[in-house]
Design a protein around this motif. Sequence first.
Motif, PDB file in Angstrom:
ATOM      1  N   TYR A 130      43.742  37.991  51.920  1.00 60.45           N
ATOM      2  CA  TYR A 130      44.306  37.209  50.813  1.00 60.45           C
ATOM      3  C   TYR A 130      45.235  38.048  49.941  1.00 60.45           C
ATOM      4  O   TYR A 130      46.198  37.530  49.374  1.00 60.45           O
ATOM      5  CB  TYR A 130      43.192  36.568  49.973  1.00 60.45           C
ATOM      6  CG  TYR A 130      42.483  37.495  49.023  1.00 60.45           C
ATOM      7  CD1 TYR A 130      42.892  37.591  47.701  1.00 60.45           C
ATOM      8  CD2 TYR A 130      41.409  38.274  49.441  1.00 60.45           C
ATOM      9  CE1 TYR A 130      42.247  38.443  46.814  1.00 60.45           C
ATOM     10  CE2 TYR A 130      40.761  39.114  48.571  1.00 60.45           C
ATOM     11  CZ  TYR A 130      41.173  39.207  47.259  1.00 60.45           C
ATOM     12  OH  TYR A 130      40.541  40.052  46.392  1.00 60.45           O
ATOM     13  N   ALA A 184      38.533  31.853  40.812  1.00 57.73           N
ATOM     14  CA  ALA A 184      39.246  30.738  41.452  1.00 57.73           C
ATOM     15  C   ALA A 184      38.681  30.459  42.840  1.00 57.73           C
ATOM     16  O   ALA A 184      38.502  29.296  43.236  1.00 57.73           O
ATOM     17  CB  ALA A 184      40.737  31.047  41.532  1.00 57.73           C
ATOM     18  N   LEU A 185      38.381  31.508  43.585  1.00 55.10           N
ATOM     19  CA  LEU A 185      37.840  31.343  44.929  1.00 55.10           C
ATOM     20  C   LEU A 185      36.454  30.697  44.869  1.00 55.10           C
ATOM     21  O   LEU A 185      36.148  29.773  45.635  1.00 55.10           O
ATOM     22  CB  LEU A 185      37.772  32.697  45.631  1.00 55.10           C
ATOM     23  CG  LEU A 185      37.239  32.708  47.063  1.00 55.10           C
ATOM     24  CD1 LEU A 185      38.072  31.800  47.948  1.00 55.10           C
ATOM     25  CD2 LEU A 185      37.230  34.130  47.620  1.00 55.10           C
ATOM     26  N   HIS A 242      35.227  28.846  42.467  1.00 51.33           N
ATOM     27  CA  HIS A 242      35.365  27.452  42.047  1.00 51.33           C
ATOM     28  C   HIS A 242      35.716  26.576  43.254  1.00 51.33           C
ATOM     29  O   HIS A 242      35.230  25.441  43.370  1.00 51.33           O
ATOM     30  CB  HIS A 242      36.440  27.318  40.961  1.00 51.33           C
ATOM     31  CG  HIS A 242      35.916  27.457  39.570  1.00 51.33           C
ATOM     32  ND1 HIS A 242      35.825  28.675  38.920  1.00 51.33           N
ATOM     33  CD2 HIS A 242      35.403  26.537  38.710  1.00 51.33           C
ATOM     34  CE1 HIS A 242      35.312  28.491  37.718  1.00 51.33           C
ATOM     35  NE2 HIS A 242      35.034  27.210  37.560  1.00 51.33           N
ATOM     36  N   TRP A 243      36.558  27.088  44.141  1.00 55.99           N
ATOM     37  CA  TRP A 243      36.903  26.347  45.345  1.00 55.99           C
ATOM     38  C   TRP A 243      35.680  26.182  46.235  1.00 55.99           C
ATOM     39  O   TRP A 243      35.445  25.097  46.782  1.00 55.99           O
ATOM     40  CB  TRP A 243      38.027  27.064  46.089  1.00 55.99           C
ATOM     41  CG  TRP A 243      38.527  26.302  47.276  1.00 55.99           C
ATOM     42  CD1 TRP A 243      39.429  25.277  47.289  1.00 55.99           C
ATOM     43  CD2 TRP A 243      38.134  26.496  48.646  1.00 55.99           C
ATOM     44  NE1 TRP A 243      39.634  24.830  48.573  1.00 55.99           N
ATOM     45  CE2 TRP A 243      38.855  25.551  49.424  1.00 55.99           C
ATOM     46  CE3 TRP A 243      37.254  27.373  49.277  1.00 55.99           C
ATOM     47  CZ2 TRP A 243      38.717  25.473  50.804  1.00 55.99           C
ATOM     48  CZ3 TRP A 243      37.103  27.289  50.661  1.00 55.99           C
ATOM     49  CH2 TRP A 243      37.836  26.352  51.405  1.00 55.99           C
ATOM     50  N   THR A 251      33.415  23.496  44.553  1.00 56.41           N
ATOM     51  CA  THR A 251      33.925  22.121  44.530  1.00 56.41           C
ATOM     52  C   THR A 251      34.269  21.602  45.924  1.00 56.41           C
ATOM     53  O   THR A 251      33.913  20.472  46.280  1.00 56.41           O
ATOM     54  CB  THR A 251      35.167  22.025  43.625  1.00 56.41           C
ATOM     55  OG1 THR A 251      36.173  22.953  44.077  1.00 56.41           O
ATOM     56  CG2 THR A 251      34.802  22.342  42.180  1.00 56.41           C
ATOM     57  N   PHE A 292      36.305  29.857  53.970  1.00 58.37           N
ATOM     58  CA  PHE A 292      37.434  30.749  53.686  1.00 58.37           C
ATOM     59  C   PHE A 292      37.409  31.884  54.708  1.00 58.37           C
ATOM     60  O   PHE A 292      36.905  32.971  54.449  1.00 58.37           O
ATOM     61  CB  PHE A 292      37.332  31.297  52.261  1.00 58.37           C
ATOM     62  CG  PHE A 292      38.559  32.021  51.779  1.00 58.37           C
ATOM     63  CD1 PHE A 292      39.667  31.315  51.322  1.00 58.37           C
ATOM     64  CD2 PHE A 292      38.607  33.409  51.764  1.00 58.37           C
ATOM     65  CE1 PHE A 292      40.798  31.992  50.868  1.00 58.37           C
ATOM     66  CE2 PHE A 292      39.728  34.083  51.309  1.00 58.37           C
ATOM     67  CZ  PHE A 292      40.822  33.376  50.858  1.00 58.37           C
ATOM     68  N   ILE A 332      44.782  27.068  52.239  1.00 58.60           N
ATOM     69  CA  ILE A 332      43.681  27.185  51.280  1.00 58.60           C
ATOM     70  C   ILE A 332      44.102  28.027  50.080  1.00 58.60           C
ATOM     71  O   ILE A 332      43.801  27.694  48.927  1.00 58.60           O
ATOM     72  CB  ILE A 332      42.441  27.790  51.961  1.00 58.60           C
ATOM     73  CG1 ILE A 332      41.929  26.844  53.043  1.00 58.60           C
ATOM     74  CG2 ILE A 332      41.345  28.071  50.930  1.00 58.60           C
ATOM     75  CD1 ILE A 332      40.819  27.431  53.888  1.00 58.60           C
ATOM     76  N   ALA A 333      44.817  29.124  50.339  1.00 61.70           N
ATOM     77  CA  ALA A 333      45.270  29.997  49.251  1.00 61.70           C
ATOM     78  C   ALA A 333      46.172  29.244  48.289  1.00 61.70           C
ATOM     79  O   ALA A 333      46.137  29.474  47.076  1.00 61.70           O
ATOM     80  CB  ALA A 333      45.986  31.213  49.818  1.00 61.70           C
ATOM     81  N   GLU A 362      45.980  25.926  47.738  1.00 60.51           N
ATOM     82  CA  GLU A 362      45.091  25.009  47.022  1.00 60.51           C
ATOM     83  C   GLU A 362      44.373  25.712  45.873  1.00 60.51           C
ATOM     84  O   GLU A 362      44.239  25.165  44.779  1.00 60.51           O
ATOM     85  CB  GLU A 362      44.044  24.430  47.981  1.00 60.51           C
ATOM     86  CG  GLU A 362      44.570  23.450  49.006  1.00 60.51           C
ATOM     87  CD  GLU A 362      43.467  22.973  49.931  1.00 60.51           C
ATOM     88  OE1 GLU A 362      42.273  23.156  49.590  1.00 60.51           O
ATOM     89  OE2 GLU A 362      43.792  22.432  51.011  1.00 60.51           O
ATOM     90  N   ILE A 363      43.906  26.922  46.147  1.00 61.40           N
ATOM     91  CA  ILE A 363      43.148  27.667  45.148  1.00 61.40           C
ATOM     92  C   ILE A 363      44.050  28.190  44.040  1.00 61.40           C
ATOM     93  O   ILE A 363      43.613  28.371  42.902  1.00 61.40           O
ATOM     94  CB  ILE A 363      42.402  28.839  45.827  1.00 61.40           C
ATOM     95  CG1 ILE A 363      41.385  28.300  46.841  1.00 61.40           C
ATOM     96  CG2 ILE A 363      41.693  29.713  44.810  1.00 61.40           C
ATOM     97  CD1 ILE A 363      40.745  29.375  47.678  1.00 61.40           C
ATOM     98  N   LEU A 414      45.910  31.052  44.734  1.00 56.82           N
ATOM     99  CA  LEU A 414      46.071  32.482  44.997  1.00 56.82           C
ATOM    100  C   LEU A 414      47.521  32.819  45.289  1.00 56.82           C
ATOM    101  O   LEU A 414      47.967  33.943  45.055  1.00 56.82           O
ATOM    102  CB  LEU A 414      45.191  32.902  46.179  1.00 56.82           C
ATOM    103  CG  LEU A 414      43.680  32.822  45.970  1.00 56.82           C
ATOM    104  CD1 LEU A 414      42.948  33.205  47.251  1.00 56.82           C
ATOM    105  CD2 LEU A 414      43.243  33.736  44.814  1.00 56.82           C
TER     106      LEU A 414
END
Length: 329
Positions: free
Chosen positions: A97, A150-151, A153-154, A157, A217, A309-310, A312-313, A315
């Motif tokens: 990441y 942030a990761l 939280h992803w 959720t 992830f 995904i990065a 969305e989060i 990152l």
Amino acid sequence: MSALRFRRTVALLAVGALALSSCLHAEAEADELQPVQFNPGWFPSAQFAGVFVAIDAGLMTEAGLAVTEGTFAYGQNSTALLQQDLTTPTLATIEGYILLQKLDRGDDLVALAPMLRESPAGVMSLAESNITSAADFAHQPIGVHAYADALFHWFATAAGGLSEDEINFVRVEDDIADLLSGHVVAMQGYASEEYVRLQSAAAPRETRFISFAALGFRSYSEILYTSRDQWEQHGPVLQRFVQAVRAGWELAYREPELAVKAVAQRRGPDADPEHIAAALQALRPYVLGDDGHALPPMDADLWRNLQTIASEIGLIQNTPADPTTWLAP
């Protein structure tokens, strides 16, 4: 001069000449080796055992390389270090990441090979806490490292289906005492480091580890990478380095005592050989997988999924370049 003394003098001169010849030959061989700079992305530990063994066991020398090892420091600009001396082939390691974040900010980089097929990062707990998925985070104090909010939280959720009022993240570092004391019921950690310590300290109580990959992830880890300029100028040399590291990892698991010694020497007086040996074994599936081979080719589709995904989060912010543009052939 007597005949005996003469013969002794001739013999000593011959021995001296042979020693000088051997020394000069060794120096000539050393002069023929290609210097390479390696900058590890963390402090000396089992996750670099393949590199260390390749150096110490002479695999780098066999590849025609003379490797200088850099020193990790918090806050250093790893991309700038790659560009510091373009006359010397230079490469480093990086998390998946973080590589995406560097590409996102405009760094022109090339990813060569992953030393770990999957990140050993995850969430560890005592089995008695019944944390088996992100859904079990609900209303529980979960220990999270700085910059990982942030990761997590992803995870909570997206993977756990939790609402914001069900999330209770607590800032922790790498002290497993926070978990053993009940300050948190689960915490972020690495399968090869904190989790190894937890398993030992918690015994005979059972422990659990949920990998980031299991939470959705999946990312390569300890990726060997370099700058575009380095790759264009020194690609074949850097490929020889990768091949030597591959052989180094496979040797490390055939003869783990070599790997433990190599890591311990670099750790210095605080080295714990027993912990290093346990960490090395914990990393085995991440390094060798099911096929028994280190440093496999990387999958562009896996990277595309990680980029999605990065984004969305949060990152990364920009539309990422397709991995085929920055993955080495």
